[in-house]
Design a protein around this motif. Structure first.
Motif, PDB file in Angstrom:
ATOM      1  N   LEU A  15      80.820  97.322 -31.682  1.00 13.18           N
ATOM      2  CA  LEU A  15      79.692  97.194 -32.761  1.00 13.18           C
ATOM      3  C   LEU A  15      79.393  96.292 -31.724  1.00 13.18           C
ATOM      4  CD1 LEU A  15      77.007  98.410 -34.092  1.00 13.18           C
ATOM      5  CD2 LEU A  15      78.189  97.821 -36.253  1.00 13.18           C
ATOM      6  N   TYR A  16      80.077  95.515 -32.075  1.00 13.98           N
ATOM      7  CA  TYR A  16      79.313  93.554 -31.574  1.00 13.98           C
ATOM      8  C   TYR A  16      78.690  93.745 -30.315  1.00 13.98           C
ATOM      9  CZ  TYR A  16      78.675  88.788 -31.130  1.00 13.98           C
ATOM     10  OH  TYR A  16      78.120  87.999 -30.340  1.00 13.98           O
ATOM     11  N   GLU A  17      80.228  94.682 -29.155  1.00 14.21           N
ATOM     12  CA  GLU A  17      79.508  95.295 -27.734  1.00 14.21           C
ATOM     13  C   GLU A  17      78.445  95.305 -27.677  1.00 14.21           C
ATOM     14  OE1 GLU A  17      82.942  96.837 -26.350  1.00 14.21           O
ATOM     15  OE2 GLU A  17      84.072  95.082 -26.297  1.00 14.21           O
ATOM     16  N   VAL A  18      78.063  96.673 -28.338  1.00 19.48           N
ATOM     17  CA  VAL A  18      77.064  97.674 -28.386  1.00 19.48           C
ATOM     18  C   VAL A  18      75.507  96.552 -28.740  1.00 19.48           C
ATOM     19  CG1 VAL A  18      75.158  99.480 -29.342  1.00 19.48           C
ATOM     20  CG2 VAL A  18      77.952  98.966 -28.867  1.00 19.48           C
ATOM     21  N   LEU A  19      76.071  95.811 -29.999  1.00 22.37           N
ATOM     22  CA  LEU A  19      74.846  94.711 -30.286  1.00 22.37           C
ATOM     23  C   LEU A  19      74.468  93.388 -29.214  1.00 22.37           C
ATOM     24  CD1 LEU A  19      75.395  94.747 -34.051  1.00 22.37           C
ATOM     25  CD2 LEU A  19      73.995  95.476 -33.012  1.00 22.37           C
ATOM     26  N   GLU A  20      75.682  93.322 -28.814  1.00 22.88           N
ATOM     27  CA  GLU A  20      75.546  92.635 -27.159  1.00 22.88           C
ATOM     28  C   GLU A  20      74.413  93.046 -26.009  1.00 22.88           C
ATOM     29  OE1 GLU A  20      78.480  88.447 -26.398  1.00 22.88           O
ATOM     30  OE2 GLU A  20      79.452  90.927 -25.802  1.00 22.88           O
ATOM     31  N   ARG A  21      75.257  94.204 -25.447  1.00 24.84           N
ATOM     32  CA  ARG A  21      74.605  94.674 -24.232  1.00 24.84           C
ATOM     33  C   ARG A  21      72.600  94.826 -25.098  1.00 24.84           C
ATOM     34  NH1 ARG A  21      79.124  97.682 -24.267  1.00 24.84           N
ATOM     35  NH2 ARG A  21      78.085  99.350 -25.012  1.00 24.84           N
ATOM     36  N   TRP A  22      73.197  96.177 -26.664  1.00 25.40           N
ATOM     37  CA  TRP A  22      71.961  95.773 -26.294  1.00 25.40           C
ATOM     38  C   TRP A  22      70.634  94.219 -26.363  1.00 25.40           C
ATOM     39  CZ3 TRP A  22      70.491  98.937 -32.425  1.00 25.40           C
ATOM     40  CH2 TRP A  22      68.920  99.111 -31.757  1.00 25.40           C
ATOM     41  N   ALA A  23      71.061  93.334 -27.560  1.00 23.39           N
ATOM     42  CA  ALA A  23      70.326  92.167 -26.958  1.00 23.39           C
ATOM     43  C   ALA A  23      70.211  91.634 -25.797  1.00 23.39           C
ATOM     44  CB  ALA A  23      70.698  91.053 -28.240  1.00 23.39           C
ATOM     45  N   ALA A  24      70.971  91.647 -24.674  1.00 22.47           N
ATOM     46  CA  ALA A  24      70.920  91.173 -23.950  1.00 22.47           C
ATOM     47  C   ALA A  24      69.551  91.604 -23.084  1.00 22.47           C
ATOM     48  CB  ALA A  24      72.021  91.243 -22.844  1.00 22.47           C
ATOM     49  N   ASP A  25      69.884  93.334 -23.601  1.00 21.59           N
ATOM     50  CA  ASP A  25      68.946  94.215 -22.267  1.00 21.59           C
ATOM     51  C   ASP A  25      67.319  93.894 -23.040  1.00 21.59           C
ATOM     52  OD1 ASP A  25      70.462  95.793 -21.808  1.00 21.59           O
ATOM     53  OD2 ASP A  25      70.385  97.284 -23.018  1.00 21.59           O
ATOM     54  N   GLU A  26      67.543  93.735 -24.079  1.00 21.61           N
ATOM     55  CA  GLU A  26      65.581  92.828 -25.166  1.00 21.61           C
ATOM     56  C   GLU A  26      65.079  91.290 -24.180  1.00 21.61           C
ATOM     57  OE1 GLU A  26      65.043  94.658 -29.043  1.00 21.61           O
ATOM     58  OE2 GLU A  26      65.696  97.077 -28.276  1.00 21.61           O
ATOM     59  N   LEU A  27      66.355  90.976 -23.629  1.00 24.37           N
ATOM     60  CA  LEU A  27      65.822  89.618 -24.373  1.00 24.37           C
ATOM     61  C   LEU A  27      65.906  88.382 -25.964  1.00 24.37           C
ATOM     62  CD1 LEU A  27      63.449  89.360 -20.985  1.00 24.37           C
ATOM     63  CD2 LEU A  27      65.739  89.330 -21.040  1.00 24.37           C
ATOM     64  N   ARG A  28      67.683  89.410 -26.438  1.00 26.76           N
ATOM     65  CA  ARG A  28      67.357  87.912 -27.708  1.00 26.76           C
ATOM     66  C   ARG A  28      69.106  87.855 -28.213  1.00 26.76           C
ATOM     67  NH1 ARG A  28      64.601  93.159 -29.663  1.00 26.76           N
ATOM     68  NH2 ARG A  28      62.643  92.102 -30.705  1.00 26.76           N
ATOM     69  N   VAL A  30      72.353  87.719 -30.253  1.00 33.97           N
ATOM     70  CA  VAL A  30      72.906  88.733 -30.885  1.00 33.97           C
ATOM     71  C   VAL A  30      72.195  88.939 -32.239  1.00 33.97           C
ATOM     72  CG1 VAL A  30      75.103  89.620 -31.673  1.00 33.97           C
ATOM     73  CG2 VAL A  30      75.420  89.047 -29.133  1.00 33.97           C
ATOM     74  N   ASN A  31      72.433  87.721 -32.846  1.00 33.78           N
ATOM     75  CA  ASN A  31      71.896  87.319 -33.820  1.00 33.78           C
ATOM     76  C   ASN A  31      70.258  87.225 -34.222  1.00 33.78           C
ATOM     77  OD1 ASN A  31      72.465  85.509 -36.257  1.00 33.78           O
ATOM     78  ND2 ASN A  31      70.506  84.437 -35.894  1.00 33.78           N
ATOM     79  N   GLY A  32      69.366  87.552 -33.334  1.00 34.40           N
ATOM     80  CA  GLY A  32      68.126  88.214 -32.987  1.00 34.40           C
ATOM     81  C   GLY A  32      68.385  89.112 -33.324  1.00 34.40           C
ATOM     82  N   GLN A  33      69.133  89.691 -32.685  1.00 35.82           N
ATOM     83  CA  GLN A  33      68.909  90.985 -32.310  1.00 35.82           C
ATOM     84  C   GLN A  33      69.784  91.508 -33.937  1.00 35.82           C
ATOM     85  OE1 GLN A  33      67.445  92.868 -29.665  1.00 35.82           O
ATOM     86  NE2 GLN A  33      68.412  95.061 -30.363  1.00 35.82           N
ATOM     87  N   ILE A  34      70.340  91.732 -34.700  1.00 31.70           N
ATOM     88  CA  ILE A  34      70.580  91.761 -35.552  1.00 31.70           C
ATOM     89  C   ILE A  34      69.773  92.155 -37.051  1.00 31.70           C
ATOM     90  CG2 ILE A  34      72.040  91.448 -37.662  1.00 31.70           C
ATOM     91  CD1 ILE A  34      74.455  90.905 -35.559  1.00 31.70           C
ATOM     92  N   GLU A  35      69.027  90.343 -37.303  1.00 27.42           N
ATOM     93  CA  GLU A  35      68.146  90.077 -37.846  1.00 27.42           C
ATOM     94  C   GLU A  35      66.362  90.849 -36.994  1.00 27.42           C
ATOM     95  OE1 GLU A  35      65.114  86.638 -40.161  1.00 27.42           O
ATOM     96  OE2 GLU A  35      66.767  85.931 -38.324  1.00 27.42           O
ATOM     97  N   PHE A  36      65.749  91.372 -36.330  1.00 29.29           N
ATOM     98  CA  PHE A  36      65.079  92.483 -35.773  1.00 29.29           C
ATOM     99  C   PHE A  36      65.434  93.869 -36.105  1.00 29.29           C
ATOM    100  CE2 PHE A  36      63.838  95.480 -32.536  1.00 29.29           C
ATOM    101  CZ  PHE A  36      62.799  95.097 -32.982  1.00 29.29           C
ATOM    102  N   LEU A  37      66.509  93.934 -36.220  1.00 29.55           N
ATOM    103  CA  LEU A  37      67.300  95.157 -36.722  1.00 29.55           C
ATOM    104  C   LEU A  37      67.185  95.727 -38.453  1.00 29.55           C
ATOM    105  CD1 LEU A  37      69.819  96.226 -33.945  1.00 29.55           C
ATOM    106  CD2 LEU A  37      67.926  97.389 -34.324  1.00 29.55           C
ATOM    107  N   LEU A  38      67.317  94.835 -38.485  1.00 27.81           N
ATOM    108  CA  LEU A  38      67.695  94.879 -40.170  1.00 27.81           C
ATOM    109  C   LEU A  38      65.316  94.485 -40.594  1.00 27.81           C
ATOM    110  CD1 LEU A  38      70.293  92.609 -40.581  1.00 27.81           C
ATOM    111  CD2 LEU A  38      70.330  94.670 -41.193  1.00 27.81           C
ATOM    112  N   ARG A  39      65.817  93.940 -40.320  1.00 26.38           N
ATOM    113  CA  ARG A  39      63.966  93.651 -40.541  1.00 26.38           C
ATOM    114  C   ARG A  39      63.139  94.688 -40.425  1.00 26.38           C
ATOM    115  NH1 ARG A  39      62.207  89.225 -37.380  1.00 26.38           N
ATOM    116  NH2 ARG A  39      63.232  87.705 -39.037  1.00 26.38           N
TER     117      ARG A  39
END
Length: 60
Positions: A15-28, A30-39
Motif C-alpha cells: 500500500l505504501y508503494e501505491v501511495l508513493e507512486r500516486w503522490a509522485a504523480d500528483e507532485l505531493r 506521501v504524507n501530503g497524499q495521505i492527508e489529502f485522501l483522508l481530508r
C-alpha cells in the motif's frame, strides 16, 4: 500554516508503494497524499467542519 500532529503509522508495504507512486504523480509527498485522501474522505462523509469554506481546508 497550522500546527501538525505527528504520529507513527504502520502501513502495508505494498500500500505504501501505491501511495508513493500516486503522490509522485500528483507532485505531493506521501504524507501530503495521505492527508489529502483522508481530508477528502472526511469531507465526503460530512465529518469535516465547514467543508470547502476556509483556506485551511485547501492546505496540503
Amino acid at each position: 500554516m497550522s500546527k501538525r500532529k505527528a504520529f507513527p503509522l504502520r502501513i502495508n508495504p505494498k500500500l505504501y508503494e501505491v501511495l508513493e507512486r500516486w503522490a509522485a504523480d500528483e507532485l505531493r509527498s506521501v504524507n501530503g497524499q495521505i492527508e489529502f485522501l483522508l481530508r477528502e474522505a472526511a469531507v465526503r462523509a460530512g465529518r469535516w467542519p465547514g467543508a470547502g469554506h476556509s483556506q485551511e481546508d485547501k492546505e496540503v
